[in-house]
Scaffold this active site. Structure first.
Site, PDB file in Angstrom:
ATOM      1  N   GLU A 246       0.806  -1.229   0.000  1.00 27.58           N
ATOM      2  CA  GLU A 246       0.000   0.000   0.000  1.00 27.58           C
ATOM      3  C   GLU A 246       0.841   1.283   0.000  1.00 27.58           C
ATOM      4  O   GLU A 246       0.662   2.151   0.859  1.00 27.58           O
ATOM      5  CB  GLU A 246      -0.977  -0.024   1.183  1.00 27.58           C
ATOM      6  CG  GLU A 246      -1.952  -1.186   1.081  1.00 27.58           C
ATOM      7  CD  GLU A 246      -2.753  -1.448   2.359  1.00 27.58           C
ATOM      8  OE1 GLU A 246      -2.890  -0.541   3.179  1.00 27.58           O
ATOM      9  OE2 GLU A 246      -3.234  -2.580   2.519  1.00 27.58           O
TER      10      GLU A 246
ATOM     11  N   GLU B 270      -6.110 -10.854  -0.944  1.00 26.19           N
ATOM     12  CA  GLU B 270      -6.836 -10.639   0.318  1.00 26.19           C
ATOM     13  C   GLU B 270      -8.348 -10.576   0.108  1.00 26.19           C
ATOM     14  O   GLU B 270      -9.049  -9.805   0.766  1.00 26.19           O
ATOM     15  CB  GLU B 270      -6.380  -9.332   0.985  1.00 26.19           C
ATOM     16  CG  GLU B 270      -4.888  -9.217   1.178  1.00 26.19           C
ATOM     17  CD  GLU B 270      -4.479  -7.987   1.994  1.00 26.19           C
ATOM     18  OE1 GLU B 270      -5.344  -7.303   2.560  1.00 26.19           O
ATOM     19  OE2 GLU B 270      -3.264  -7.720   2.051  1.00 26.19           O
TER      20      GLU B 270
HETATM   21  O1  9MR Z   1      -6.537  -8.190   8.923  1.00 24.72           O
HETATM   22  C1  9MR Z   1      -5.648  -7.291   9.507  1.00 24.72           C
HETATM   23  C2  9MR Z   1      -6.211  -6.829  10.842  1.00 24.72           C
HETATM   24  O2  9MR Z   1      -6.260  -7.900  11.753  1.00 24.72           O
HETATM   25  C3  9MR Z   1      -5.383  -5.695  11.389  1.00 24.72           C
HETATM   26  O3  9MR Z   1      -5.982  -5.185  12.568  1.00 24.72           O
HETATM   27  C4  9MR Z   1      -5.260  -4.610  10.331  1.00 24.72           C
HETATM   28  C5  9MR Z   1      -4.456  -3.426  10.823  1.00 24.72           C
HETATM   29  O4  9MR Z   1      -4.248  -2.488   9.817  1.00 24.72           O
HETATM   30  O5  9MR Z   1      -4.669  -5.140   9.156  1.00 24.72           O
HETATM   31  C6  9MR Z   1      -5.457  -6.112   8.567  1.00 24.72           C
HETATM   32  O6  9MR Z   1      -4.856  -6.587   7.375  1.00 24.72           O
HETATM   33  C7  9MR Z   1      -4.670  -5.650   6.329  1.00 24.72           C
HETATM   34  C8  9MR Z   1      -3.504  -6.146   5.511  1.00 24.72           C
HETATM   35  O7  9MR Z   1      -2.368  -6.311   6.326  1.00 24.72           O
HETATM   36  C9  9MR Z   1      -3.169  -5.193   4.375  1.00 24.72           C
HETATM   37  N1  9MR Z   1      -4.337  -4.949   3.553  1.00 24.72           N
HETATM   38  C10 9MR Z   1      -5.532  -4.536   4.269  1.00 24.72           C
HETATM   39  C11 9MR Z   1      -5.852  -5.558   5.357  1.00 24.72           C
HETATM   40  C12 9MR Z   1      -7.170  -5.218   6.025  1.00 24.72           C
HETATM   41  O8  9MR Z   1      -7.084  -4.002   6.691  1.00 24.72           O
END
Ligand code: 9MR
Length: 389
Positions: free
Chosen positions: A199, A307
């Site tokens: 990102e 994802e």
């Molecule tokens: O699923 C993840 C969640 O448990 C965390 O709290 C969060 C914090 O930003 O990140 C989520 O995973 C993200 C992933 O690492 C990158 N793409 C977006 C995902 C959803 O937010």
């Protein structure tokens, strides 16, 4: 059946072989596979000459053997052209037997959801905590599942020391590269694919503001990839982003421009991860996603759907919404499967009870009780089914 068997023996076409390798137990399984196939071939040949067994029956027999072998090694990826993956947290992996069962039977690849992020792996400068990530990698490999490493350089989920201003730009650049090198060296040979940078571009197409960009400018992306390649030259290195499903969206256009520039500069980048967090009301069509994927693969890059979840939007009965969800998943799986350089297809969680969106979003392939939803078989079928047992 004869056709399935012929395809199995022939192996995947060359482009697939480059992008869709067979996973952690491939060597072992393939050797056994080859041996059994040869024995069966000889037997079937002998029987055929004696006129006791027709071609079709011989093929059916061999197909059954292949399926049994694949199950024995847990190596569905040998039979499945595009591996299915999912994110899992360490906590749910440990606590939920139902989740483990659904994962082991329903997926070929695991992404640690948070356990490989910087705040978890390096909570204090120079202090690495690998225990949970290590256990997840061991678990996956025990069952011949691949691991996607997620994620080395990200503007979120950072330890305090990286964001509290104690380090100047030069030191931060060094710390970033040191982190990448340390983590990748640890998992070299065990984690074949990494989201190196996550990102880096925002929805309007400009670079996202984060500690790395603020300290180092856009060059941080290139530095991260070069450090990753140095640490493990055999790993496949991905740039991963959210909101880049539509081919003409400014975000997608900017990511295409960024990776094209990286390629021109000889930066070792091998793929782009399209996260695909969507909903039943807002999502790309199969044709749109196919065009987005082609935009990257035509540069010689691989693509992975990394994802995916499809939040259930109103209106309609649950059955109607599940049907819309099935179609959205199917479209994405088809767009991936029809491009030989789309190397895997992952959802962001196994079941709705453990989704980052909360239990009510309903966006995953298994429900809260780990029952398969209609989208599950649509995805599996679209990605290419293993030979029937
Ligand atoms: O699923 C993840 C969640 O448990 C965390 O709290 C969060 C914090 O930003 O990140 C989520 O995973 C993200 C992933 O690492 C990158 N793409 C977006 C995902 C959803 O937010």
């Amino acid at each position: 059946m004869a056709l399935v068997f012929a395809l199995l023996l022939a192996g995947p076409p060359a482009a697939h072989a480059a992008s869709r390798d067979a996973g952690p137990c491939a060597g072992q399984a393939a050797a056994r596979h080859g041996h059994i196939a040869a024995v069966l071939d000889r037997r079937a040949g002998a029987r055929r000459t004696r006129g006791q067994l027709g071609d079709a029956r011989a093929d059916r027999r061999r197909s059954r053997w292949h399926a049994r072998l694949a199950r024995y090694y847990g190596e569905q990826a040998l039979l499945r052209p595009v591996p299915r993956g999912t994110a899992i947290t360490y906590r749910t992996l440990r606590r939920s037997r139902a989740l483990r069962r659904s994962f082991l039977t329903g997926f070929e690849q695991l992404t640690p959801e948070n356990e490989m992020k910087m705040e978890r792996l390096q909570p204090a400068p120079g202090v690495f905590r690998f225990a949970e990530a290590d256990r997840m990698v061991r678990f996956a490999r025990r069952y011949c599942k691949r691991v996607r490493g997620h994620t080395l350089v990200y503007g979120r989920q950072l330890p305090r020391w990286a964001t509290d201003g104690r380090f100047g730009p030069e030191q931060l650049g060094f710390e970033m590269e040191w982190h990448v090198r340390t983590v990748m060296s640890r998992y070299a040979g065990r984690v074949a694919e990494w989201d190196v940078v996550n990102e880096a571009i925002g929805p309007d197409g400009s670079y996202a503001r984060n500690v790395w960009f603020d300290a180092l400018g856009k060059r941080y992306v290139e530095r991260a990839f070069r450090a990753a390649h140095d640490a493990d030259p055999s790993a496949r290195l991905f740039y991963n982003d959210n909101g880049i499903e539509l081919p003409d969206h400014p975000h997608t256009v900017a990511v295409r421009a960024m990776v094209a520039r990286l390629r021109r500069r000889g930066v070792p980048i091998h793929g782009v991860g399209i996260q695909n967090h969507v909903s039943t009301a807002h999502h790309a069509s199969e044709a749109q996603l196919a065009r987005t994927i082609r935009g990257f693969t035509s540069m010689g890059l691989n693509v992975a759907i990394t994802e995916m979840d499809v939040k259930l939007d109103p209106p309609g009965t649950r059955a109607r919404r599940l049907e819309r969800q099935r179609l959205v998943y199917r479209a994405a799986a088809r767009a991936c499967a029809r491009n030989p350089r789309c190397s895997s297809f992952s959802t962001w969680g196994v079941g709705d009870g453990v989704s980052w969106l909360g239990p009510m979003a309903g966006g995953l392939l298994f429900d809260r009780g780990y029952r398969r939803k209609p989208a599950y078989s649509a995805v599996s079928r679209s990605l290419g089914s293993p030979a029937a047992p």
